[in-house]
Design a protein around this motif. Structure first.
Motif, PDB file in Angstrom:
ATOM      1  N   GLN A 159       0.742  -1.140   0.016  1.00  0.00           N
ATOM      2  CA  GLN A 159       0.008  -0.033   0.034  1.00  0.00           C
ATOM      3  C   GLN A 159       1.006   1.371   0.062  1.00  0.00           C
ATOM      4  O   GLN A 159       1.857   1.291   0.696  1.00  0.00           O
ATOM      5  N   THR A 160       0.626   2.029  -0.856  1.00  0.00           N
ATOM      6  CA  THR A 160       1.125   3.450  -0.778  1.00  0.00           C
ATOM      7  C   THR A 160       0.115   4.588  -0.428  1.00  0.00           C
ATOM      8  O   THR A 160      -1.273   4.151  -0.577  1.00  0.00           O
ATOM      9  N   PRO A 161       0.427   5.696   0.212  1.00  0.00           N
ATOM     10  CA  PRO A 161      -0.205   6.576   0.577  1.00  0.00           C
ATOM     11  C   PRO A 161      -1.351   7.188  -0.195  1.00  0.00           C
ATOM     12  O   PRO A 161      -1.435   7.326  -1.592  1.00  0.00           O
ATOM     13  N   GLY A 162      -2.506   7.140   0.135  1.00  0.00           N
ATOM     14  CA  GLY A 162      -3.679   7.498  -0.791  1.00  0.00           C
ATOM     15  C   GLY A 162      -4.408   6.454  -1.846  1.00  0.00           C
ATOM     16  O   GLY A 162      -5.264   6.648  -2.501  1.00  0.00           O
ATOM     17  N   LYS A 163      -3.646   5.185  -1.688  1.00  0.00           N
ATOM     18  CA  LYS A 163      -4.130   4.330  -2.500  1.00  0.00           C
ATOM     19  C   LYS A 163      -4.547   3.089  -1.625  1.00  0.00           C
ATOM     20  O   LYS A 163      -4.205   2.784  -0.515  1.00  0.00           O
ATOM     21  N   GLN A 164      -5.354   2.239  -2.252  1.00  0.00           N
ATOM     22  CA  GLN A 164      -5.997   0.976  -1.625  1.00  0.00           C
ATOM     23  C   GLN A 164      -4.815  -0.073  -1.666  1.00  0.00           C
ATOM     24  O   GLN A 164      -3.939  -0.277  -2.419  1.00  0.00           O
ATOM     25  N   ARG A 165      -4.814  -1.011  -0.355  1.00  0.00           N
ATOM     26  CA  ARG A 165      -4.065  -2.119  -0.487  1.00  0.00           C
ATOM     27  C   ARG A 165      -4.106  -3.036  -1.725  1.00  0.00           C
ATOM     28  O   ARG A 165      -5.226  -3.357  -2.026  1.00  0.00           O
ATOM     29  N   GLU A 166      -3.242  -3.329  -2.187  1.00  0.00           N
ATOM     30  CA  GLU A 166      -3.171  -4.355  -3.644  1.00  0.00           C
ATOM     31  C   GLU A 166      -2.571  -5.605  -3.243  1.00  0.00           C
ATOM     32  O   GLU A 166      -1.218  -5.731  -2.455  1.00  0.00           O
ATOM     33  N   LEU A 167      -2.872  -6.478  -3.931  1.00  0.00           N
ATOM     34  CA  LEU A 167      -2.225  -7.976  -3.792  1.00  0.00           C
ATOM     35  C   LEU A 167      -0.862  -7.779  -4.676  1.00  0.00           C
ATOM     36  O   LEU A 167      -0.844  -7.324  -5.792  1.00  0.00           O
ATOM     37  N   VAL A 168       0.234  -8.429  -4.212  1.00  0.00           N
ATOM     38  CA  VAL A 168       1.468  -8.555  -4.790  1.00  0.00           C
ATOM     39  C   VAL A 168       1.514  -9.988  -5.070  1.00  0.00           C
ATOM     40  O   VAL A 168       1.590 -10.316  -6.205  1.00  0.00           O
ATOM     41  N   THR A 169       1.323 -11.042  -4.207  1.00  0.00           N
ATOM     42  CA  THR A 169       1.510 -12.606  -4.430  1.00  0.00           C
ATOM     43  C   THR A 169       1.019 -13.183  -3.293  1.00  0.00           C
ATOM     44  O   THR A 169       0.856 -12.913  -2.018  1.00  0.00           O
ATOM     45  N   THR A 170       0.439 -14.418  -3.437  1.00  0.00           N
ATOM     46  CA  THR A 170       0.099 -15.184  -2.343  1.00  0.00           C
ATOM     47  C   THR A 170       0.379 -16.417  -2.672  1.00  0.00           C
ATOM     48  O   THR A 170       0.698 -16.953  -3.925  1.00  0.00           O
TER      49      THR A 170
END
Length: 115
Positions: free
Chosen positions: A39-50
């Protein structure tokens, strides 16, 4: 409650590599999947990998070919090996666990890619 301890974040130059670790307080055999989000400021948390308990990995388009997720069952730990890092990879990286239908998150570790 699953406790997650992350480590390995820091400052790295573009093109460099970094390895993140996330140790879980419970056996991986009770976990459905582990993974990493960012997550970066002002943005939604995003998937990297699972990665599933059985070892099946899933990557975001931005992570494919550059990042590798792996499990160490003996240490109840998931790793994220990041290579060819770009400034746009700069974010707080969060470890994620899915166990018995419940989500658990680590406190996050900062990764900064900058010259």
């Amino acid at each position: 409650q699953v406790q997650l301890v992350e480590s390995g974040g820091g400052l790295v130059q573009p093109g460099g590599s970094l390895r993140l670790s996330c140790a879980a307080s419970t056996s991986i055999f009770s976990i459905s999947s582990m993974g990493w989000y960012r997550q970066t400021p002002g943005k939604q948390r995003e998937l990297v990998t699972t990665i599933s308990r059985g070892g099946t990995a899933n990557y975001s388009d931005s992570a494919k070919g550059r990042f590798t997720i792996s499990l160490d069952n003996a240490k109840n730990t998931v790793y994220l090996q990041m290579s060819s890092l770009k400034p746009e990879d700069t974010a707080v990286y969060y470890c994620h666990v899915l166990r018995y239908g419940l989500e658990h998150w680590g406190p996050g570790t900062q990764v900064t890619v900058s010259s």
